[in-house]
Design a protein around this motif. Structure first.
Motif, short mmCIF file in Angstrom:
data_model
loop_
_atom_site.label_atom_id
_atom_site.label_comp_id
_atom_site.label_asym_id
_atom_site.label_seq_id
_atom_site.Cartn_x
_atom_site.Cartn_y
_atom_site.Cartn_z
N GLY A 105 18.42 48.91 53.37
CA GLY A 105 16.96 48.33 52.96
C GLY A 105 16.59 48.45 51.61
O GLY A 105 17.41 48.57 50.75
N ARG A 106 15.24 48.82 51.60
CA ARG A 106 14.73 49.45 50.19
C ARG A 106 13.44 50.22 50.79
O ARG A 106 12.54 49.96 51.72
CB ARG A 106 14.20 48.12 49.65
N VAL A 107 13.32 51.16 49.85
CA VAL A 107 12.12 52.08 49.78
C VAL A 107 10.82 51.23 49.36
O VAL A 107 10.93 50.58 48.03
CB VAL A 107 12.59 53.53 49.00
N VAL A 108 9.95 51.43 49.86
CA VAL A 108 8.47 50.83 49.33
C VAL A 108 7.73 51.71 48.87
O VAL A 108 7.05 51.23 47.76
CB VAL A 108 7.90 50.08 50.38
N LEU A 109 7.62 53.00 49.37
CA LEU A 109 6.68 53.82 48.81
C LEU A 109 7.15 55.07 49.15
O LEU A 109 7.54 55.72 50.16
CB LEU A 109 5.26 53.61 49.74
N VAL A 110 6.83 56.11 48.16
CA VAL A 110 7.08 57.50 48.44
C VAL A 110 5.92 58.32 48.02
O VAL A 110 5.42 58.09 47.06
CB VAL A 110 8.47 58.10 47.67
N GLU A 111 5.49 59.17 48.98
CA GLU A 111 4.45 60.12 48.84
C GLU A 111 4.77 61.71 49.05
O GLU A 111 5.45 62.11 49.54
CB GLU A 111 3.16 60.07 49.64
N THR A 112 4.20 62.61 47.88
CA THR A 112 4.30 63.81 47.83
C THR A 112 3.22 64.36 48.84
O THR A 112 1.80 64.06 48.72
CB THR A 112 4.22 64.67 46.33
N VAL A 113 3.65 65.30 49.86
CA VAL A 113 2.65 65.85 50.88
C VAL A 113 2.59 67.26 50.53
O VAL A 113 3.51 67.96 50.40
CB VAL A 113 3.20 65.77 52.12
N THR A 114 1.40 67.39 50.28
CA THR A 114 1.11 68.90 49.71
C THR A 114 -0.11 69.56 50.81
O THR A 114 -0.96 68.85 51.25
CB THR A 114 0.57 69.12 48.34
N SER A 115 0.07 70.92 50.70
CA SER A 115 -1.09 71.63 51.56
C SER A 115 -1.15 72.82 50.57
O SER A 115 -0.47 73.46 50.35
CB SER A 115 -0.54 72.12 52.86
N GLY A 116 -2.67 72.91 50.19
CA GLY A 116 -3.04 73.95 49.04
C GLY A 116 -2.04 73.39 47.81
O GLY A 116 -1.99 72.23 47.51
N ASN A 117 -1.25 74.43 47.07
CA ASN A 117 -0.44 74.04 45.98
C ASN A 117 0.70 73.95 46.24
O ASN A 117 1.50 73.64 45.49
CB ASN A 117 -0.79 75.28 44.94
N ALA A 118 1.21 73.92 47.60
CA ALA A 118 2.68 73.79 48.09
C ALA A 118 2.92 72.51 48.44
O ALA A 118 2.49 71.77 49.32
CB ALA A 118 2.97 74.87 49.07
#
Length: 147
Positions: A105-118
């Motif tokens: 298939g194909r990747v449409v969107l990637v997001e970095t998930v953070t909590s505080g600075n981690a």
């Protein structure tokens, strides 16, 4: 009709119910956080969710052409931020897991998930080989996170 009943039952069992809201519906502390965190961004959506007796708010935005979503608790504290990121900036182990999930298939969107600075995880939206929209969340070490 059976499908609708099953979906309603799943929401009731999980204890989660998401509801679209407007800025005026938010508690004052949440309104202030939204205003502070979205300067210069376009707000695409606001929702409220109650899960296991706890209420949180999600703010969907676009800032400088990139998606940026915030989860905020009822006291106005930012719990989590999801920011659109380039696939190339994802650690190799996490990128490999995303690639295996999206194979054919194909990747449409990637997001970095953070909590505080981690950095807690990377969330990828992809279209599978059958044309269905899917999501996967992986830790930086490549371990898939199950919800």
């Amino acid at each position: 009709m059976k499908l609708l009943a099953l979906l309603i039952a799943a929401v009731v069992i999980s204890g989660a119910a998401e509801k679209q809201v407007s800025m005026k519906d938010l508690p004052p502390a949440v309104q202030k956080t939204v205003q502070d965190q979205t300067k210069g961004a376009e707000i695409k959506g606001l929702s409220m969710e109650t899960e296991n007796g706890k209420t949180s708010y999600e703010v969907e935005t676009v800032f400088n052409g990139k998606h940026r979503d915030l989860a905020i608790d009822a006291k106005g504290v930012v719990i989590e931020v999801e920011e659109e990121t380039a696939v190339a900036s994802v650690p190799p182990a996490a990128r490999a897991t995303i690639g295996r999930k999206a194979v054919g298939g194909r990747v449409v969107l990637v997001e970095t998930v953070t909590s505080g600075n981690a950095i807690m995880a990377y969330e990828a939206e992809y279209i599978d080989k059958n044309g269905r929209k899917r999501e996967v969340r992986v830790k930086p070490d490549g371990t898939e996170v199950k919800d």
